[in-house]
Write an enzyme that holds these catalytic residues in place. Structure first.
Site, PDB file in Angstrom:
ATOM      1  N   ASP A  67     -48.218   8.281 -15.343  1.00 53.49           N
ATOM      2  CA  ASP A  67     -48.302   7.946 -14.220  1.00 53.49           C
ATOM      3  C   ASP A  67     -48.889   8.786 -13.127  1.00 53.49           C
ATOM      4  O   ASP A  67     -49.068   9.828 -13.478  1.00 53.49           O
ATOM      5  CB  ASP A  67     -46.544   7.689 -13.436  1.00 53.49           C
ATOM      6  CG  ASP A  67     -45.937   8.329 -14.371  1.00 53.49           C
ATOM      7  OD1 ASP A  67     -46.310  10.038 -15.025  1.00 53.49           O
ATOM      8  OD2 ASP A  67     -44.575   8.810 -14.722  1.00 53.49           O
ATOM      9  N   ASN A 134     -31.149   8.405 -14.033  1.00 49.96           N
ATOM     10  CA  ASN A 134     -31.355   6.710 -13.354  1.00 49.96           C
ATOM     11  C   ASN A 134     -31.921   6.313 -14.464  1.00 49.96           C
ATOM     12  O   ASN A 134     -31.606   4.890 -14.065  1.00 49.96           O
ATOM     13  CB  ASN A 134     -31.654   7.006 -12.344  1.00 49.96           C
ATOM     14  CG  ASN A 134     -33.348   5.958 -11.679  1.00 49.96           C
ATOM     15  OD1 ASN A 134     -33.959   7.423 -13.106  1.00 49.96           O
ATOM     16  ND2 ASN A 134     -33.916   6.524 -10.580  1.00 49.96           N
ATOM     17  N   HIS A 136     -34.568   5.845 -15.464  1.00 46.62           N
ATOM     18  CA  HIS A 136     -36.296   6.146 -15.201  1.00 46.62           C
ATOM     19  C   HIS A 136     -37.515   6.036 -16.759  1.00 46.62           C
ATOM     20  O   HIS A 136     -36.688   7.075 -17.242  1.00 46.62           O
ATOM     21  CB  HIS A 136     -37.469   5.586 -14.023  1.00 46.62           C
ATOM     22  CG  HIS A 136     -37.569   6.856 -13.929  1.00 46.62           C
ATOM     23  ND1 HIS A 136     -37.423   7.727 -12.896  1.00 46.62           N
ATOM     24  CD2 HIS A 136     -37.870   8.231 -14.648  1.00 46.62           C
ATOM     25  CE1 HIS A 136     -37.449   8.717 -12.295  1.00 46.62           C
ATOM     26  NE2 HIS A 136     -38.484   9.277 -13.329  1.00 46.62           N
ATOM     27  N   GLU A 141     -38.670   2.094 -12.122  1.00 47.34           N
ATOM     28  CA  GLU A 141     -37.367   2.788 -11.595  1.00 47.34           C
ATOM     29  C   GLU A 141     -36.150   1.666 -11.615  1.00 47.34           C
ATOM     30  O   GLU A 141     -36.343   0.148 -11.841  1.00 47.34           O
ATOM     31  CB  GLU A 141     -37.150   2.403 -10.338  1.00 47.34           C
ATOM     32  CG  GLU A 141     -38.627   3.396  -9.676  1.00 47.34           C
ATOM     33  CD  GLU A 141     -37.412   4.895 -10.106  1.00 47.34           C
ATOM     34  OE1 GLU A 141     -36.505   5.450 -10.559  1.00 47.34           O
ATOM     35  OE2 GLU A 141     -38.055   6.532  -8.940  1.00 47.34           O
TER      36      GLU A 141
HETATM   37  C1  F6R Z   1     -43.201  11.901 -15.341  1.00 49.09           C
HETATM   38  C2  F6R Z   1     -42.799  10.740 -15.902  1.00 49.09           C
HETATM   39  C3  F6R Z   1     -40.856  10.698 -15.252  1.00 49.09           C
HETATM   40  C4  F6R Z   1     -40.484  12.003 -15.895  1.00 49.09           C
HETATM   41  C5  F6R Z   1     -38.624  11.822 -15.659  1.00 49.09           C
HETATM   42  C6  F6R Z   1     -38.368  13.264 -16.117  1.00 49.09           C
HETATM   43  O1  F6R Z   1     -44.309  11.543 -16.171  1.00 49.09           O
HETATM   44  O2  F6R Z   1     -43.009   9.395 -15.871  1.00 49.09           O
HETATM   45  O3  F6R Z   1     -40.211   9.990 -16.241  1.00 49.09           O
HETATM   46  O4  F6R Z   1     -40.485  11.938 -17.349  1.00 49.09           O
HETATM   47  O5  F6R Z   1     -38.811  12.143 -14.009  1.00 49.09           O
HETATM   48  O6  F6R Z   1     -38.480  13.963 -15.511  1.00 49.09           O
HETATM   49  P1  F6R Z   1     -37.818  15.670 -16.126  1.00 49.09           P
HETATM   50  O7  F6R Z   1     -38.885  15.613 -17.395  1.00 49.09           O
HETATM   51  O8  F6R Z   1     -38.982  16.468 -15.221  1.00 49.09           O
HETATM   52  O9  F6R Z   1     -36.256  15.547 -16.541  1.00 49.09           O
END
Ligand code: F6R
Length: 239
Positions: A67, A134, A136, A141
């Site tokens: 992403d 959440n 995701h 989302e």
């Molecule tokens: C990042 C991504 C997000 C993160 C998620 C957890 O490329 O796709 O889904 O993996 O938000 O983020 P952290 O690891 O910072 O808790």
């Protein structure tokens, strides 16, 4: 689904890095699906250390990231393209031409281009994921349906709040992002998720010990035939 229970973040990172290293050793020109955020940084540090000793060769590895924030150029210090260069690519012998991150500035044609790119690479051998508080994955989302291919999303308030620690203020956290869809992720031949800390415990319980629902996007991984959750004791504290 397999769960690797690690004592803490460092042990989680080492275990995830071993799975990625094994993939590279088995298939030196493998396609790695990569993630940003805090969760995979420790795994990347292990991979960098093994590359420096000569034990792990990235010269033929190809990569596709999950992403990117909409509106951020690859040089913006909070873009995921920048994150990947600084946390992995600049420190290993990967050919930057073989690395791919969705463009945050190319507009709508980007989604089709990115899905075609993944297909042209022959699909993803190993997809690394983090987990949103959440539920995701990528920036898929909670929603009333699963989105299949790469698409543009409106970030939820909870995700923007969770990510504001990286920006000078909440106002500067982008409102939209481009992300691979759940089909792109599920088609990966192996999926490895890293999760650490009590903030992820509820999401793990909901995603992997509750119903499969687009309201908890990670729950779709219950259907993946080769899904490994690498999590520390705090993240697993509710299961
Ligand atoms: C990042 C991504 C997000 C993160 C998620 C957890 O490329 O796709 O889904 O993996 O938000 O983020 P952290 O690891 O910072 O808790």
């Amino acid at each position: 689904m397999r769960i690797i229970r690690a004592k803490d973040y460092d042990a989680m990172s080492a275990a995830a890095a071993r799975l990625i290293a094994a993939q590279i050793l088995l298939k030196p020109d493998c396609v790695l699906g990569l993630a940003t955020g805090s969760s995979p940084v420790g795994a990347y540090q292990n991979l960098i250390a093994w590359n420096k000793t000569g034990a792990l060769d990235f010269s033929a590895v190809r990569s596709v990231n999950l992403d990117e924030y909409a509106g951020l150029t690859p040089d913006h210090d909070q873009s995921y393209a920048y994150f990947m260069r600084h946390n992995l690519f600049n420190h290993v012998n990967i050919d930057l031409k073989n690395t791919n991150v969705p463009s945050g500035i190319s507009g709508d044609g980007e989604c089709q281009r990115y899905d075609k790119l993944i297909a042209d690479l022959g699909g993803i051998d190993l997809q690394l994921l983090g987990l949103g508080v959440n539920g995701h994955i990528g920036f898929n989302e909670p929603d009333d349906h699963f989105s299949l291919g790469t698409h543009k999303v409106t970030l939820t308030e909870s995700t923007r709040q969770a990510n504001k620690r990286f920006f000078p203020s909440l106002d500067e956290v982008p409102t939209h992002a481009y992300t691979m869809g759940v089909r792109d992720i599920l088609q990966a031949r192996r999926v490895v998720m890293v999760a650490s800390g009590t903030s992820k415990a509820q999401a793990i319980k909901d995603a992997f010990f509750g119903p499969v629902t687009p309201q908890v996007p990670a729950s779709i991984l219950q259907y993946h035939p080769d899904f490994v959750l690498v999590a520390d004791e705090e993240a697993l504290s509710l299961i």
